[in-house]
Design a protein around this motif. Structure first.
Motif, PDB file in Angstrom:
ATOM      1  N   TYR A 195     -99.690  89.137 -48.349  1.00  7.98           N
ATOM      2  CA  TYR A 195     -98.238  89.414 -47.823  1.00  7.98           C
ATOM      3  C   TYR A 195     -97.901  88.453 -46.590  1.00  7.98           C
ATOM      4  N   GLU A 196     -98.956  87.893 -45.958  1.00  3.76           N
ATOM      5  CA  GLU A 196     -98.686  86.953 -44.789  1.00  3.76           C
ATOM      6  C   GLU A 196     -98.129  85.635 -45.217  1.00  3.76           C
ATOM      7  N   ILE A 197     -98.724  85.247 -46.513  1.00  5.89           N
ATOM      8  CA  ILE A 197     -98.138  83.755 -46.778  1.00  5.89           C
ATOM      9  C   ILE A 197     -96.720  84.146 -47.389  1.00  5.89           C
ATOM     10  N   LEU A 198     -96.601  85.048 -47.943  1.00  2.48           N
ATOM     11  CA  LEU A 198     -95.176  85.403 -48.687  1.00  2.48           C
ATOM     12  C   LEU A 198     -94.198  85.474 -47.764  1.00  2.48           C
ATOM     13  N   THR A 199     -94.447  85.947 -46.750  1.00  3.28           N
ATOM     14  CA  THR A 199     -93.571  86.247 -45.513  1.00  3.28           C
ATOM     15  C   THR A 199     -93.385  85.184 -44.623  1.00  3.28           C
ATOM     16  N   SER A 200     -94.036  84.027 -44.914  1.00  2.00           N
ATOM     17  CA  SER A 200     -94.126  82.823 -43.673  1.00  2.00           C
ATOM     18  C   SER A 200     -93.471  81.531 -44.148  1.00  2.00           C
ATOM     19  N   GLU A 201     -93.630  81.621 -45.608  1.00  2.00           N
ATOM     20  CA  GLU A 201     -93.262  80.234 -46.340  1.00  2.00           C
ATOM     21  C   GLU A 201     -92.270  80.358 -47.514  1.00  2.00           C
ATOM     22  N   ASP A 202     -91.655  79.219 -47.574  1.00  2.55           N
ATOM     23  CA  ASP A 202     -90.517  79.210 -48.921  1.00  2.55           C
ATOM     24  C   ASP A 202     -91.163  78.534 -50.077  1.00  2.55           C
ATOM     25  N   HIS A 203     -92.205  77.398 -49.776  1.00  2.00           N
ATOM     26  CA  HIS A 203     -92.741  76.937 -50.923  1.00  2.00           C
ATOM     27  C   HIS A 203     -94.303  76.914 -50.779  1.00  2.00           C
ATOM     28  N   TYR A 204     -94.837  77.158 -51.873  1.00  2.00           N
ATOM     29  CA  TYR A 204     -96.286  77.250 -51.619  1.00  2.00           C
ATOM     30  C   TYR A 204     -97.075  76.217 -52.425  1.00  2.00           C
ATOM     31  N   GLU A 205     -97.539  75.142 -51.797  1.00  2.00           N
ATOM     32  CA  GLU A 205     -98.322  74.039 -52.527  1.00  2.00           C
ATOM     33  C   GLU A 205     -99.560  74.020 -52.018  1.00  2.00           C
ATOM     34  N   ARG A 206    -100.770  73.123 -52.520  1.00  2.00           N
ATOM     35  CA  ARG A 206    -102.069  73.354 -52.722  1.00  2.00           C
ATOM     36  C   ARG A 206    -102.368  73.321 -51.164  1.00  2.00           C
ATOM     37  N   GLU A 207    -102.023  72.431 -50.256  1.00  2.00           N
ATOM     38  CA  GLU A 207    -102.652  72.558 -49.042  1.00  2.00           C
ATOM     39  C   GLU A 207    -102.260  74.014 -48.194  1.00  2.00           C
ATOM     40  N   ILE A 208    -101.023  74.220 -48.389  1.00  2.00           N
ATOM     41  CA  ILE A 208    -100.812  75.718 -47.598  1.00  2.00           C
ATOM     42  C   ILE A 208    -101.451  76.768 -48.237  1.00  2.00           C
ATOM     43  N   ILE A 209    -101.641  76.925 -49.499  1.00  2.00           N
ATOM     44  CA  ILE A 209    -102.383  77.881 -50.352  1.00  2.00           C
ATOM     45  C   ILE A 209    -103.943  77.959 -49.616  1.00  2.00           C
TER      46      ILE A 209
END
Length: 788
Positions: free
Chosen positions: A305-319
């Motif tokens: 939930y936190e990553i979904l509501t904080s980012e627009d694109h999810y690439e390797r380093e962000i994940i």
């Protein structure tokens, strides 16, 4: 606007929420193979009261929007006063050792049981049917359901899902509104608007498009933009951008980023292979060994939930960053993120591979609202052949027999039986042999598979980790072989062969992967397959799963063709019978003459490392002048750091080269496609040879197969492969409208490609036949004209 969710996705949500027992874990779930053959077999044995493959749906109303739950029950048994839902699972495990049905499967069947109910007074039953895929033995687990309990359970599940549905709905509303306002982010290049319209029309008509898109047409934005516009018109709901290499995925990421900067609300994720995103050095998904797997389901919802509501694109380093913060598995987090994304950037495997494909999207057997954009589609042919082929080596079973001698007499004896069967085949094989039947081998192979499965499923058995790893590798190899054998038809050739290293191989060779690839693409609404080198387009259309009603388009190049000189040498060849000192010296002379006419950076492509070394030796001895040129060579098994250092040499002195830089490379290798050297980073390529693969047994089998099918076997096995390699290497030179350069192909066989229409049409304006005596004046004249 409704939110659609599959029953499988609901079950995934149950797992993440910890609302069902997950003690069987991912390894058990993976072991439960979804065998369509087993499903059909069991369904065919049932009586007239049994309905197979029944589509079911249920609409759950919320104050803001409806949620449509969809799925397909394996079977519904009509009984007096009610019905029983039948959920069929194929497995290689010993079904007699199962103490109960797996909770994940029970939850799936309970969803179907509620969705099928039209009368609360009906008698409702749930049956889990487990079938051993080796022995075809069947075991049932049967439950009776109370309607009120079932209804309460299902509705509480839907209410708990509301948090995620609300998120999805809000995002979708924002997405649709932003798409309607979105405009093309650049001034249209020549033909680019028409190209985008072809893509949009293909999607509207629910077809496939095979697109030859020369470098410079902006193929990524020209396919992504109309696909997004089609989503805005509700022609589809999710976009998959499929790539063969990381670099093309990066271009897609940049394209989505550009569109977001223009106001698009569109969430994307880039999926990375498990071994590349894993947070521990030695990947081991056992919770005992991995702190990220231990307690993963306790923490995953908060992380998600936190990553979904904080980012627009999810690439390797962000994940990885969020996975580290919440101590969850980064690979599983990425897969969960994909459920809430509008666009998924991933490798071909995630759609086409029979093992790795994204089951959370594609396992229901139902066409989804998906668009597939397949980049560098020329790579899909060989990748498809590899995915749907399978090989066994006799020596591996002899090693398995010895490995398991002390641990499992059953596995050891079965491995010995397989070894004996393969030994019998080996005795009949001098070089290679096409086989009509391998039934005797299959029988012992299935027994071996069953014994390995039972051993691996025995959770009470303590086994050395290294031994277990070796056994798992053998198990997966045999599993893949048996699964691929189920697909064997006239698009396959079964053959065995003596290898150069002395090993004996048996192979299920998928010569034509078209049906397998088509069935994967049928999971979506429409597919666009594009590449700068998709010639001849009918060849690729046929082998990549195209149908007569699908479309093909040759996009017009936006570059000025006069800015690139294309040369074909008609006085030299790399044919094996012509190789020798004279040929190597002639090629070295060509390289010297072409590159000395203008100082800059050049790449020279060769058919093999050996050939490259032989020519380099001649060049070094007769022409190399260290004062005005430097040569660097591609190495075998070059690592990422070495590759980047090699390319950096071309980029470093861009625009200020004071002496020639010659990069000696191998055609079809890491430098012949997927690299972008713009402006003065590269001003010429010399392509040595016609790219024809070396003659080998497998190429001969391909040639014979397509000859027998009524085609030109040599074209399919050799010539068209060479065309693609040559065109890919040639495409390194002109990357922008401002670039100028020379492409020289040194092999008289390429002259014939002109007559056969195998060269890009934009080459015709500046294509010349040359010889070693003429080439210097021709190149000099070209560069003088470019300087005017």
């Amino acid at each position: 606007m409704e939110i659609r969710i599959s029953v499988r996705m609901l079950v995934e949500f149950l797992l993440r929420s910890g609302d069902i027992d997950n003690r069987h874990g991912a390894s058990a779930e993976n072991a439960m193979a979804e065998g369509s053959r087993i499903h059909r077999m069991i369904q065919s044995r049932m009586g007239g009261d049994y309905r197979a493959e029944v589509p079911l749906s249920y609409t759950y109303e919320t104050p803001r929007f409806p949620i449509l739950v969809e799925g397909r029950a394996d079977g519904i048994i009509k009984e007096e006063g009610g019905y029983t839902i039948d959920e069929i699972k194929g497995t290689y495990a010993d079904i007699h050792k199962m103490k109960e049905a797996i909770p994940v499967h029970v939850a799936q069947a309970r969803c179907y049981a509620f969705m099928n109910c039209t009368d609360p007074t009906e008698k409702i039953g749930v049956r889990l049917t487990y079938c051993n895929m080796d022995t075809e033995e069947v075991r049932f687990f049967v439950f009776e359901e109370n309607y009120e309990d079932l209804r309460s359970w299902f509705l509480s599940l839907m209410e708990a899902y509301r948090q995620w549905a609300d998120l999805t709905y809000d995002r979708r509303c924002a997405r649709q509104a932003s798409i309607h306002l979105l405009e093309f982010p650049f001034a249209y290049r020549k033909g680019q608007k028409e190209l985008a319209s072809y893509v949009y029309s293909t999607i509207v008509h629910k077809r496939k498009l095979f697109l030859e898109a020369p470098t410079g047409v902006g193929k990524t934005i020209s396919t992504v933009f109309p696909a997004i516009k089609a989503i805005g018109e509700e022609k589809a709901d999710r976009l998959f951008y499929l790539t063969a290499k990381t670099v093309t995925g990066t271009v897609a990421e940049e394209t989505f980023s550009i569109l977001r900067d223009k106001g698009l609300s569109f969430h994307t994720v880039s999926l990375t292979a498990k071994e590349k995103i894993c947070a521990i050095e030695n990947m081991d998904c056992n919770p005992v060994a991995c702190p990220y797997a231990k307690g993963h389901f306790d923490r995953i919802n908060e992380a998600l939930y936190e990553i979904l509501t904080s980012e627009d694109h999810y690439e390797r380093e962000i994940i990885r960053e969020y996975a580290e913060k919440f101590r969850v598995c980064p690979f599983e987090l990425a897969l969960d993120i994909s459920l809430f994304c509008d666009g998924i950037i991933c490798d071909y495997n995630y759609l086409f591979d029979p093992h790795v494909y994204l089951k959370r999207f594609f396992a229901e057997g139902k066409k989804g609202d998906y668009l597939f954009l397949v980049d560098e589609a020329h790579n899909l042919l060989e990748r498809g052949r590899d995915m749907y082929s399978a090989s066994l080596y006799k020596e591996d079973f002899l090693a398995l027999k010895n490995l398991m001698k002390e641990e499992s007499t059953r596995i050891s004896k079965n491995a010995e039986s397989v070894n004996k069967q393969m030994l019998a085949l080996k005795r009949e094989c001098e070089d290679y042999l096409v086989l009509e039947s391998i039934d005797a081998l299959l029988r012992v192979l299935m027994r071996l598979h069953s014994s390995m499965s039972d051993f691996l499923e025995d959770r009470d058995r303590k086994v050395d980790p290294l031994l277990r790893k070796e056994l798992l590798n053998a198990y997966f190899t045999v599993s893949h072989f048996l699964q691929m054998y189920e697909l064997v038809d006239d698009h396959y050739v079964i053959y065995d062969e003596m290898q150069e290293d002395g090993r004996f191989m048996l192979k299920l060779f998928c010569t034509d992967p078209s049906l397998n690839l088509r069935s994967c693409m049928d999971r979506g609404v429409s597919t666009v397959l594009f590449s700068a080198t998709l010639l001849p387009i009918q060849y690729y259309k046929g082998l990549l799963g195209g149908e007569p009603d699908d479309y093909e388009v040759y996009a017009e190049s936006t570059f000025d063709p006069s800015r690139c000189l294309h040369l074909i040498a008609d006085d030299v060849t790399t044919k094996y019978t012509s190789r020798g000192a004279f040929t190597y010296e002639s090629i070295a002379s060509y390289i010297h003459t072409i590159t000395k006419q203008k100082t800059g950076h050049y790449m020279i492509f060769f058919p093999s490392y050996r050939f490259m070394q032989d020519v380099y030796d001649q060049y070094e001895a007769k022409f190399l002048d260290p004062a005005c040129e430097e040569c660097i060579m591609q190495e075998m098994n070059m690592k990422e750091e070495g590759r980047e250092a090699f390319l950096e040499r071309f980029r470093a002195s861009e625009g200020e080269a004071d002496k020639n830089l010659l990069g000696f490379c191998v055609m079809g290798g890491i430098f012949s496609e997927g690299i972008d050297l713009k402006n003065d980073s590269l001003i010429g390529t010399v392509i040595v040879g016609a790219g024809i693969p070396q003659v080998c047994n497998e190429r001969k089998i391909l040639m014979d197969h397509f000859d027998e099918a009524g085609g030109n076997g040599f074209d399919y096995a050799y010539r068209f492969v060479g065309v693609n390699k040559v065109l890919q290497a040639a495409g390194r030179v002109i990357r922008t409208a401002e670039d100028t350069g020379v492409v020289a192909i040194l092999d008289y066989r390429v002259r014939d490609w002109i007559r056969k229409g195998l060269l890009p049409r934009e080459w015709a304006e500046n294509l010349q036949i040359t010889s070693v005596g003429m080439v210097g004046d021709t190149v000099t004249s070209f560069w003088k004209r470019m300087e005017q």
